[in-house]
Design a protein around this motif. Structure first.
Motif, PDB file in Angstrom:
ATOM      1  N   ALA A 221      52.220 -39.253  25.179  1.00 52.49           N
ATOM      2  CA  ALA A 221      52.306 -38.603  23.864  1.00 52.49           C
ATOM      3  C   ALA A 221      53.148 -37.343  23.931  1.00 52.49           C
ATOM      4  O   ALA A 221      53.917 -37.032  23.003  1.00 52.49           O
ATOM      5  N   LEU A 222      53.039 -36.595  25.019  1.00 48.57           N
ATOM      6  CA  LEU A 222      53.839 -35.382  25.173  1.00 48.57           C
ATOM      7  C   LEU A 222      55.325 -35.704  25.261  1.00 48.57           C
ATOM      8  O   LEU A 222      56.166 -34.935  24.785  1.00 48.57           O
ATOM      9  N   ASP A 223      55.653 -36.842  25.855  1.00 45.95           N
ATOM     10  CA  ASP A 223      57.054 -37.262  25.890  1.00 45.95           C
ATOM     11  C   ASP A 223      57.579 -37.462  24.470  1.00 45.95           C
ATOM     12  O   ASP A 223      58.730 -37.127  24.164  1.00 45.95           O
ATOM     13  N   ARG A 224      56.729 -38.005  23.599  1.00 42.07           N
ATOM     14  CA  ARG A 224      57.147 -38.216  22.211  1.00 42.07           C
ATOM     15  C   ARG A 224      57.288 -36.891  21.460  1.00 42.07           C
ATOM     16  O   ARG A 224      58.191 -36.725  20.638  1.00 42.07           O
ATOM     17  N   LEU A 225      56.421 -35.943  21.742  1.00 44.17           N
ATOM     18  CA  LEU A 225      56.577 -34.626  21.125  1.00 44.17           C
ATOM     19  C   LEU A 225      57.884 -33.981  21.568  1.00 44.17           C
ATOM     20  O   LEU A 225      58.587 -33.359  20.765  1.00 44.17           O
ATOM     21  N   GLU A 226      58.214 -34.129  22.837  1.00 48.71           N
ATOM     22  CA  GLU A 226      59.463 -33.565  23.356  1.00 48.71           C
ATOM     23  C   GLU A 226      60.671 -34.128  22.605  1.00 48.71           C
ATOM     24  O   GLU A 226      61.671 -33.420  22.399  1.00 48.71           O
ATOM     25  N   ALA A 227      60.581 -35.397  22.186  1.00 54.62           N
ATOM     26  CA  ALA A 227      61.695 -36.038  21.491  1.00 54.62           C
ATOM     27  C   ALA A 227      61.783 -35.637  20.017  1.00 54.62           C
ATOM     28  O   ALA A 227      62.757 -35.992  19.344  1.00 54.62           O
ATOM     29  N   THR A 228      60.801 -34.911  19.517  1.00 50.40           N
ATOM     30  CA  THR A 228      60.801 -34.452  18.133  1.00 50.40           C
ATOM     31  C   THR A 228      61.631 -33.174  18.032  1.00 50.40           C
ATOM     32  O   THR A 228      61.450 -32.263  18.846  1.00 50.40           O
ATOM     33  N   PRO A 229      62.532 -33.059  17.054  1.00 49.31           N
ATOM     34  CA  PRO A 229      63.455 -31.905  17.015  1.00 49.31           C
ATOM     35  C   PRO A 229      62.838 -30.645  16.405  1.00 49.31           C
ATOM     36  O   PRO A 229      63.414 -30.004  15.521  1.00 49.31           O
TER      37      PRO A 229
END
Length: 318
Positions: A221-229
Motif C-alpha cells: 500500500a505504501l508503494d501505491r501512496l508513493e506513486a500518488t503525486p
C-alpha cells in the motif's frame, strides 16, 4: 489490561487541545490529540467544495468533533469519509451526524467485521474492567469508550467503498484508494487540486500501529501512496509531511519489517527505526514513545505466528 490501553501509556506527549491549521486554500487539518488519561483522537482533514465540506475522519472525543465543526466556519458538512474503523477515527461520527443531518458517510465495509470481532472483544474487556473496578480513575473513560462501541449503527457508513474510486463531493473530485493493510479495509484520499493526501493510519507517528495490520500488504500500500503525486501527506497521527518525509517513513517501515523477519535482536530493530525515522521524530520524547510502541508490537504482532492469518484474508474486489 485492555489491549488498546497501551495508548494510555504511550501518547502523553500529544496533550495539546485540538485545533485547526490551514494546509492549503480550503484545506484544514484538525490535529489529533491526547489528553491523559483518555485515549487519543486521530487527525481530521476538511476539504472545502462549492457544496460544503468533505471531512476525512471524525476523531474520538466530543472536543475533537467540536474542533472539526469550528473549522467548518459555519459552512455545511457535506460528506464524511472514514479512512478505517478504529475508534479514534470514527468515534466522532454520531456527533457530526447530529450537527449535520444531511451528512453522507463513506467508509470501507470493514467496520462490520470489527463490530463483531475486535470491537466486540474490546467492549467485553471494558465491561470486565468496569465490573471489577467501577470506581477506578479511568472508569468514566471506559464507560465513554463502551458507549462509543455501542453506537455501532451510527459508526457505519451510508455507502461502503470496496475499491479505488473517484468521489465527487459538492462538484469537486477526490481520488480514493483502497487497501487491506493497517486494517481489513483502509481508504486514503487524494485531492489533486491542493496536492494534499489524507493517508489515515497507513502512515502514523511516532511509529506504525500494527494492532490490526497485515504488514506485508501494508508495504505494498505504501508503494501505491508513493506513486500518488501528492505534495503534502497528512498521517493518521502526527504532523503532516512532504514527499521527502514520506519517503523516509516508507523506507524506515520496510527496514523495520525486514529486521523483524530476521533474527536481529528486538532492541536493534527498535534502534534502527529510531535512526531511519529520525527526521520525523522531533524530540527525545517522540523517540522514546516510538521505542515503547515497537517494544510492544515486535513480539505481539511482527514476530507472532498467530497474527499471520491477518494476511490470509483477501481484500474485497474493486
Amino acid at each position: 489490561m485492555v489491549r488498546t490501553c497501551l495508548w494510555l501509556l504511550l501518547f502523553s506527549w500529544l496533550s495539546a487541545p485540538a485545533f485547526a491549521t490551514a494546509l492549503a486554500p480550503g484545506v484544514h487539518w484538525v490535529q489529533g490529540t491526547y489528553a491523559p488519561p483518555r485515549q487519543p483522537d486521530g487527525n481530521s482533514l476538511l476539504f472545502e467544495t462549492p457544496g460544503g465540506w468533505l471531512v476525512v475522519d471524525s476523531g474520538r472525543h466530543p472536543a475533537h468533533a467540536r474542533a472539526v465543526l469550528a473549522a467548518a466556519h459555519g459552512r455545511p458538512l457535506r460528506a464524511l469519509l472514514n479512512t478505517h474503523w478504529h475508534l479514534d477515527h470514527v468515534g466522532g461520527n454520531p456527533a457530526l451526524r447530529a450537527a449535520a443531518p444531511d451528512l453522507r458517510v463513506y467508509a470501507s465495509p470493514a467496520i462490520d467485521g470489527a463490530l463483531g470481532g475486535f470491537l466486540a472483544d474490546y467492549a467485553a474487556q471494558l465491561r470486565t474492567l468496569l465490573a471489577r473496578e467501577p470506581g477506578a480513575p479511568a472508569a468514566a473513560d471506559w464507560r465513554a469508550e463502551l458507549a462509543r462501541i455501542e453506537q455501532g449503527e451510527a459508526l457505519r457508513p451510508d455507502r461502503s467503498l470496496r475499491g479505488d474510486t473517484v468521489l465527487v463531493v459538492g462538484g469537486r473530485e477526490f481520488r480514493v484508494g483502497f487497501a487491506a493493510a493497517a486494517t481489513e479495509g483502509d481508504l486514503w484520499v487524494f485531492d489533486p487540486a491542493s496536492g494534499v493526501l489524507a493517508a489515515g493510519d497507513l502512515v502514523t507517528l511516532p511509529a506504525p500501529f500494527f494492532d490490526t495490520a497485515c504488514p506485508e500488504r501494508w508495504r505494498a500500500a505504501l508503494d501505491r501512496l508513493e506513486a500518488t503525486p501528492f505534495t503534502r501527506l497528512v498521517p493518521g497521527h502526527g504532523a503532516p509531511m512532504d514527499r521527502a518525509g514520506f519517503s523516509a517513513w516508507r523506507e524506515a517501515f520496510g527496514r523495520l519489517l525486514d529486521c523483524a523477519a530476521s533474527d536481529t535482536p528486538e532492541a536493534a530493530c527498535i534502534a534502527g527505526w529510531q535512526a531511519d525515522a529520525q527526521s520525523l521524530l522531533p524530540d527525545v520524547a517522540a523517540r522514546q514513545q516510538a521505542a515503547g510502541l515497537l517494544a510492544y508490537y515486535l513480539p505481539t504482532v511482527l514476530r507472532n505466528p498467530a497474527t499471520a492469518n491477518r494476511c490470509g484474508v483477501s481484500a474485497p474486489a474493486a
